[in-house]
Each structure stands twice: as structure tokens, then as C-alpha cells.
Design a protein around this motif. Structure first.
Motif, mmCIF file in Angstrom:
data_model
loop_
_atom_site.group_PDB
_atom_site.id
_atom_site.type_symbol
_atom_site.label_atom_id
_atom_site.label_comp_id
_atom_site.label_asym_id
_atom_site.label_seq_id
_atom_site.Cartn_x
_atom_site.Cartn_y
_atom_site.Cartn_z
ATOM 1 N N ASP A 140 0.756 -1.221 0.122
ATOM 2 C CA ASP A 140 0.127 0.099 0.006
ATOM 3 C C ASP A 140 0.759 1.328 0.149
ATOM 4 O O ASP A 140 1.721 1.615 0.759
ATOM 5 C CB ASP A 140 -0.872 0.195 1.251
ATOM 6 N N GLU B 157 -4.620 1.413 -3.182
ATOM 7 C CA GLU B 157 -5.825 1.862 -2.502
ATOM 8 C C GLU B 157 -5.842 2.885 -1.627
ATOM 9 O O GLU B 157 -6.638 3.764 -1.366
ATOM 10 C CB GLU B 157 -6.320 0.652 -1.672
ATOM 11 N N ASN C 55 -10.142 -2.412 -0.084
ATOM 12 C CA ASN C 55 -11.249 -2.110 0.412
ATOM 13 C C ASN C 55 -11.374 -0.436 0.450
ATOM 14 O O ASN C 55 -12.398 0.167 0.090
ATOM 15 C CB ASN C 55 -11.428 -2.521 1.818
ATOM 16 N N HIS C 56 -10.230 0.384 0.244
ATOM 17 C CA HIS C 56 -10.510 1.560 -0.101
ATOM 18 C C HIS C 56 -10.693 2.081 -1.783
ATOM 19 O O HIS C 56 -10.567 3.325 -1.679
ATOM 20 C CB HIS C 56 -9.194 2.405 0.382
ATOM 21 N N HIS D 223 -5.448 -9.203 -0.156
ATOM 22 C CA HIS D 223 -5.612 -7.993 0.501
ATOM 23 C C HIS D 223 -6.558 -8.476 1.599
ATOM 24 O O HIS D 223 -7.716 -8.445 1.532
ATOM 25 C CB HIS D 223 -6.261 -7.092 -0.373
ATOM 26 N N HIS E 3 -2.729 -4.713 2.825
ATOM 27 C CA HIS E 3 -3.739 -4.067 3.628
ATOM 28 C C HIS E 3 -3.239 -3.678 4.819
ATOM 29 O O HIS E 3 -3.926 -2.701 5.457
ATOM 30 C CB HIS E 3 -4.773 -4.916 3.588
HETATM 31 FE FE LIG Z 1 -7.121 -2.116 2.715
#
Ligand SMILES: [Fe+2]
Ligand SMILES: [Fe+2]
Length: 264
Positions: free
Chosen positions: A8, A37, A65-66, A147, A172
Motif C-alpha cells: 500500500d 488503494e 477495500n479503499h 488484501h 492491507h
Molecule cells: Fe486495505
């Protein structure tokens, strides 16, 4: 085939550190895969950031998720090199792709774990079975950005995919793990690559806001930490091209000062 796998990337400091690293080791990698992300201000990605990363030489952009945090991601979500987790049940974009660099074809699958992640996802293990079958018809080289939050789900997935995926690497948590290894079936594995961003922070964000949240239990607005040294975390994975087996998993960790970043 030598892959640079980056976890990330946190906002501007993360992007600058990537630029610094790639400028320091030009032409050292056959392909560069980065998780984006958190690349735009810590939350999601924009077209501007997407174009900036492509100019740096990033081949495939994975996420998690982002990915949906910035609404304008919908303008670029159909770019073939931008992936969102493949096990979102019915979301725009796609979670896997076939790419070619220096005449060698490779597949990338982006999946998201389900433990402690608050979203409605298909089973990532079964999604992998299906996508691997499709991609492996074209190439023996398939990499998976898994992730996920928990180390146990990531290890379980790594062993499940061993002998099929060339590399399974986690993203993540933003915290690197020291367990990079080649599993018995030839799959390179690491639980989490870790973030690239300012290290004196709470997973890349200003620590004051995170601590305030833990003190009060109240929601806080998070901002990317932009002061102090930046840590660049990555893994270099070497994959043999005929059978797609991983032959080397090498961790990279570099602390870069703001002065060094300014020299760019
Ligand atoms: Fe994440
Ligand atoms: Fe993240």
C-alpha cells in the motif's frame, strides 16, 4: 522474470518514495505491481494519481477495500491495468488481468480476505480457483495480491494456492512481515509487504488523530503523515518462466529522508 511488488502506497510521500526507488534502480525489474488503494491522499485513487504512477513505470495497479473512497475512481476503473478485488460480487471494474512484458505473459489476480473486513464478498479461495483456471490457460505465471487483515487467512490462502500461483503476497495491514518464503509447491509467499509512507505515523496517517480516536472512541478525520523519513517496503520476486515457479523472494526495506526525496 523479476517482479517488483509494492504494498500500500500512502499518499504523496509514498508516491515520492516509489519514484525515488525506481530512479535509483532503473531497468532492474521486468514488471512493477503496486497496491494503490491509499495512493491519493491516503484514500483511494484519482485519474491524476493513476497517470502519475503509470509514468513512473508501474505496470499493474492492485487495490483493496479503499478503492471506492474517491468517487472519480469510476472514471478509470475500466482501465485494463487497474484492478479491484476480484471477489466483489457485482462491482464495476475487474479483479484480474493478463499482461505482457518483454515478450512474457503473466496474470495478476487481486483478492480480498473476509475476516474482519466489513464487506460483502464472495469466497476468495473459490474465486481464485475459477480465475486461476482461466489465466493458467494462457500463462504459467500468475501473481496474487491477497488484501486481507488476518495473518491466518493469508497463510491459509498461501498454502491453498501453493503449486498454482507463482506468488501470493499480502497487502492491507501496512505493516511488513518477515516471513517471505518459497512454499513446497513453488509458490513465493509473504503475509504482508507493508506500506510505503512516512514511518512515524499510525499506518501512514498522522498519529495524533489515531491516538485521539483510541482515547475518545469518537470518529476522527485521518490525514496522511507527510513529515519525517519515508519507509519503502517491497518484495522482489523472481519467477522462472516455463513453469511459473518462484525461485527467489527478496525483501526490500529502505528508509529515505525528506532531503533525499527533494533531490529528485
Ligand atoms: Fe486495505
Ligand atoms: Fe491500505
Amino acid at each position: 522474470m523479476r517482479f517488483l511488488l509494492v504494498g500500500d502506497i500512502i499518499g504523496k510521500p509514498g508516491r515520492k518514495a516509489l519514484r525515488y526507488f525506481l530512479a535509483s534502480y532503473p531497468s532492474s525489474f521486468d514488471a512493477v505491481i503496486v497496491n494503490v488503494e491509499n495512493s491519493a491522499g491516503g484514500f483511494g485513487i484519482t485519474r491524476k494519481v493513476y497517470e502519475e504512477l503509470k509514468k513512473l513505470g508501474v505496470d499493474v495497479l492492485t487495490s483493496g477495500n479503499h478503492i471506492w473512497d474517491k468517487k472519480e475512481v469510476l472514471e478509470i476503473i475500466d482501465e485494463p491495468d487497474l484492478l479491484r478485488p476480484a471477489n466483489y460480487p457485482k462491482a464495476p471494474g475487474k479483479g484480474y488481468g493478463l499482461y505482457e512484458k518483454r515478450g512474457v505473459m503473466f496474470g495478476v489476480i487481486n483478492l480480498m480476505g473476509r475476516v474482519f473486513l466489513d464487506c460483502q464478498l464472495e469466497n476468495p479461495f473459490l474465486t481464485f480457483d475459477n480465475l486461476y483456471d482461466q489465466l493458467s490457460r494462457h500463462t504459467p505465471i500468475v501473481l496474487v495480491d491477497f488484501h486481507a487483515e488476518t495473518t491466518s487467512e493469508k497463510w491459509a490462502f498461501g498454502i491453498y494456492a501453493d503449486g498454482r500461483a507463482s506468488v501470493v503476497y499480502g497487502t492491507h495491514t501496512h505493516v511488513p512481515t518477515a516471513d517471505q518464503i518459497i512454499l513446497p509447491g513453488g509458490t513465493g509467499y509473504v503475509t504482508d509487504i507493508g506500506m510505503t509512507g512516512c514511518w512515524y505515523s499510525v499506518i501512514g496517517m498522522k498519529h495524533q488523530q489515531a491516538i485521539q480516536r483510541f482515547l475518545t472512541g469518537m470518529p476522527q478525520r485521518y490525514e496522511v503523515e507527510e513529515k519525517g523519513d519515508v519507509v519503502f517496503n517491497a518484495v522482489i520476486a523472481e519467477v522462472e518462466e516455463t513453469k511459473g515457479r518462484c525461485v527467489k523472494m527478496e525483501r526490500v526495506q529502505l528508509y529515505i529522508s525528506q532531503e533525499e526525496l527533494r533531490e529528485l
